[in-house]
Design an enzyme around this catalytic site. Structure first.
Site, PDB file in Angstrom:
ATOM      1  N   LYS A  18      10.599  10.109   4.370  1.00 23.30           N
ATOM      2  CA  LYS A  18      11.432  10.864   5.309  1.00 23.30           C
ATOM      3  C   LYS A  18      12.904  10.441   5.221  1.00 23.30           C
ATOM      4  CE  LYS A  18       9.042   9.484   8.911  1.00 23.30           C
ATOM      5  NZ  LYS A  18       8.119   8.552   8.214  1.00 23.30           N
ATOM      6  N   ARG A  93       7.069  11.311  17.673  1.00 22.30           N
ATOM      7  CA  ARG A  93       5.945  10.588  17.086  1.00 22.30           C
ATOM      8  C   ARG A  93       4.707  10.660  17.966  1.00 22.30           C
ATOM      9  NH1 ARG A  93       8.982   6.681  13.694  1.00 22.30           N
ATOM     10  NH2 ARG A  93       7.652   5.200  12.633  1.00 22.30           N
ATOM     11  N   ARG A 132       9.546  -1.502  -0.414  1.00 20.35           N
ATOM     12  CA  ARG A 132      10.789  -0.904   0.103  1.00 20.35           C
ATOM     13  C   ARG A 132      11.859  -1.964   0.331  1.00 20.35           C
ATOM     14  NH1 ARG A 132      10.635   3.096   5.147  1.00 20.35           N
ATOM     15  NH2 ARG A 132       9.566   1.380   6.200  1.00 20.35           N
ATOM     16  N   ARG A 165      12.337  -5.141   5.324  1.00 21.90           N
ATOM     17  CA  ARG A 165      12.107  -5.074   6.762  1.00 21.90           C
ATOM     18  C   ARG A 165      10.916  -5.952   7.139  1.00 21.90           C
ATOM     19  NH1 ARG A 165      12.010   1.287   8.223  1.00 21.90           N
ATOM     20  NH2 ARG A 165      10.428   0.487   9.657  1.00 21.90           N
ATOM     21  N   ARG A 176       0.674  -0.048  11.254  1.00 21.17           N
ATOM     22  CA  ARG A 176       1.549   1.120  11.499  1.00 21.17           C
ATOM     23  C   ARG A 176       0.884   2.402  11.016  1.00 21.17           C
ATOM     24  NH1 ARG A 176       6.339  -0.646   8.383  1.00 21.17           N
ATOM     25  NH2 ARG A 176       7.335   1.321   8.906  1.00 21.17           N
TER      26      ARG A 176
HETATM   27  P1  ADP Z   1       9.953   6.774   5.520  1.00 20.65           P
HETATM   28  O1  ADP Z   1      11.370   7.011   6.000  1.00 20.65           O
HETATM   29  O2  ADP Z   1       9.104   8.007   5.620  1.00 20.65           O
HETATM   30  O3  ADP Z   1       9.309   5.591   6.170  1.00 20.65           O
HETATM   31  P2  ADP Z   1      11.251   5.973   3.030  1.00 20.65           P
HETATM   32  O4  ADP Z   1      12.145   7.131   2.727  1.00 20.65           O
HETATM   33  O5  ADP Z   1      11.891   4.751   3.574  1.00 20.65           O
HETATM   34  O6  ADP Z   1      10.021   6.450   3.977  1.00 20.65           O
HETATM   35  O7  ADP Z   1      10.436   5.632   1.689  1.00 20.65           O
HETATM   36  C1  ADP Z   1       9.495   4.556   1.655  1.00 20.65           C
HETATM   37  C2  ADP Z   1       9.579   3.856   0.306  1.00 20.65           C
HETATM   38  O8  ADP Z   1       9.071   4.735  -0.711  1.00 20.65           O
HETATM   39  C3  ADP Z   1      10.996   3.496  -0.131  1.00 20.65           C
HETATM   40  O9  ADP Z   1      10.930   2.273  -0.815  1.00 20.65           O
HETATM   41  C4  ADP Z   1      11.409   4.641  -1.072  1.00 20.65           C
HETATM   42  O10 ADP Z   1      12.334   4.223  -2.056  1.00 20.65           O
HETATM   43  C5  ADP Z   1      10.070   5.026  -1.694  1.00 20.65           C
HETATM   44  N1  ADP Z   1       9.934   6.462  -1.961  1.00 20.65           N
HETATM   45  C6  ADP Z   1      10.382   7.501  -1.211  1.00 20.65           C
HETATM   46  N2  ADP Z   1      10.030   8.687  -1.760  1.00 20.65           N
HETATM   47  C7  ADP Z   1       9.337   8.381  -2.896  1.00 20.65           C
HETATM   48  C8  ADP Z   1       8.695   9.174  -3.910  1.00 20.65           C
HETATM   49  N3  ADP Z   1       8.696  10.516  -3.865  1.00 20.65           N
HETATM   50  N4  ADP Z   1       8.079   8.527  -4.912  1.00 20.65           N
HETATM   51  C9  ADP Z   1       8.062   7.169  -4.961  1.00 20.65           C
HETATM   52  N5  ADP Z   1       8.643   6.375  -4.053  1.00 20.65           N
HETATM   53  C10 ADP Z   1       9.280   6.967  -3.018  1.00 20.65           C
HETATM   54  P1  AMP Z   2      10.580   3.643  11.389  1.00 19.62           P
HETATM   55  O1  AMP Z   2      11.917   3.141  10.933  1.00 19.62           O
HETATM   56  O2  AMP Z   2      10.575   5.129  11.646  1.00 19.62           O
HETATM   57  O3  AMP Z   2       9.463   3.198  10.482  1.00 19.62           O
HETATM   58  O4  AMP Z   2      10.325   2.974  12.810  1.00 19.62           O
HETATM   59  C1  AMP Z   2      10.263   1.569  12.970  1.00 19.62           C
HETATM   60  C2  AMP Z   2       9.632   1.225  14.314  1.00 19.62           C
HETATM   61  O5  AMP Z   2      10.452   1.715  15.394  1.00 19.62           O
HETATM   62  C3  AMP Z   2       8.255   1.840  14.581  1.00 19.62           C
HETATM   63  O6  AMP Z   2       7.199   1.091  14.007  1.00 19.62           O
HETATM   64  C4  AMP Z   2       8.217   1.827  16.124  1.00 19.62           C
HETATM   65  O7  AMP Z   2       7.973   0.523  16.623  1.00 19.62           O
HETATM   66  C5  AMP Z   2       9.653   2.198  16.470  1.00 19.62           C
HETATM   67  N1  AMP Z   2       9.821   3.671  16.555  1.00 19.62           N
HETATM   68  C6  AMP Z   2      10.583   4.453  15.732  1.00 19.62           C
HETATM   69  N2  AMP Z   2      10.535   5.733  16.126  1.00 19.62           N
HETATM   70  C7  AMP Z   2       9.717   5.782  17.200  1.00 19.62           C
HETATM   71  C8  AMP Z   2       9.236   6.829  18.047  1.00 19.62           C
HETATM   72  N3  AMP Z   2       9.598   8.118  17.846  1.00 19.62           N
HETATM   73  N4  AMP Z   2       8.415   6.500  19.067  1.00 19.62           N
HETATM   74  C9  AMP Z   2       8.053   5.232  19.300  1.00 19.62           C
HETATM   75  N5  AMP Z   2       8.447   4.203  18.528  1.00 19.62           N
HETATM   76  C10 AMP Z   2       9.271   4.459  17.490  1.00 19.62           C
END
Ligand code: ADP
Ligand code: AMP
Length: 223
Positions: A18, A93, A132, A165, A176
């Site tokens: 995302k 969420r 990541r 992270r 998660r």
């Molecule tokens: P989200 O915001 O949904 O948690 P991220 O955008 O942070 O996900 O992506 C999670 C991890 O996967 C990151 O390390 C990113 O570089 C990698 N990633 C994202 N899209 C792809 C893809 N299409 N193929 C492989 N790796 C990806």
């Molecule tokens: P994310 O960066 O989206 O993976 O979010 C990191 C953490 O923030 C999650 O594991 C939750 O603890 C909190 N969080 C983010 N967005 C939400 C949401 N919409 N509702 C509740 N908790 C959230």
């Protein structure tokens, strides 16, 4: 494309891509990327009172309660750069958050125009989250194997330091994903029933996912 505000929701489990896709889409759409996780992490970094209220939930990989989360995101959406819309990442969420968002937007005469659900199998998500890396300065997202920076540990965009992270450690990652399936995945049906959902295969190269998302973004009609 219509001139009505573009509120687009990127739905999907942690690691679906995302944030990666939002960074690419925000320019095309001309609306800011609003990620609830980033807003929370900013509070943690700045050690705000709100940050102290939510830190334990985030460290454990639990969801922050709906009222706190919704208030934080709606405050962000009330800022002037969001008047033409926003690309929502990680929010809503829960069904409660989705209802609160619908209500708050409708009070402003606005609505969500499309929900893009990025679908990726769980075993791929675990691999993605554990590799990541995020830039401490600008928030750019990398992956040690799938999307590595040119120089180890350094951001291509700003030269900032890359870090892992705390909640991307294996134990928390699994938890998660469980939280996602229990509390967030019902949103797929919620938006499907309202005719607002487009599902995208996120288990493809980043550019291919980007292309499919761009083709699916439409604010015409009521979806
Ligand atoms: P989200 O915001 O949904 O948690 P991220 O955008 O942070 O996900 O992506 C999670 C991890 O996967 C990151 O390390 C990113 O570089 C990698 N990633 C994202 N899209 C792809 C893809 N299409 N193929 C492989 N790796 C990806
Ligand atoms: P994310 O960066 O989206 O993976 O979010 C990191 C953490 O923030 C999650 O594991 C939750 O603890 C909190 N969080 C983010 N967005 C939400 C949401 N919409 N509702 C509740 N908790 C959230």
């Amino acid at each position: 494309m219509s001139s009505e505000p573009k509120f687009i929701v990127l739905l999907g489990p942690p690691g679906a891509g995302k944030g990666t896709q939002a960074a690419l889409l925000q320019e095309t759409l001309g609306v800011p990327h609003v990620a609830s996780g980033d807003l929370f992490r900013e509070h943690l970094l700045n050690k705000t009172k709100f940050g102290r209220q939510v830190v334990t939930y985030i460290e454990r990989g639990e969801l922050v309660p709906d009222d706190l989360t919704t208030a934080m995101v709606m405050e962000r959406l009330s800022q002037s750069d969001c008047q033409h819309g926003a690309l929502l990442d990680g929010f809503p969420r829960t069904i409660g958050q989705a209802m609160a968002l619908d209500q708050a937007l409708s009070e402003r005469g606005q609505r969500i125009c499309r929900v893009l659900s990025i679908v990726v199998p769980d075993e791929v998500l675990v691999e993605r989250l554990s590799g990541r890396r995020v830039c401490r300065s600008c928030g750019a997202v990398y992956h040690v194997i799938f999307n590595p920076p040119h120089q180890d540990g350094r951001c291509d965009r700003c030269g900032g330091e890359l870090y892992q992270r705390d909640d991307d450690r294996p134990g928390t990652v699994r938890y998660r994903l469980k939280v996602y399936w229990e509390q967030t995945s019902p949103l797929i049906e919620y938006y499907k029933q309202r005719g607002m959902l487009t599902e995208i295969n996120g288990d493809q190269p980043i550019e291919k996912v980007e292309e499919e998302l761009k083709a699916a973004v439409t604010c015409d009609g009521r979806g």
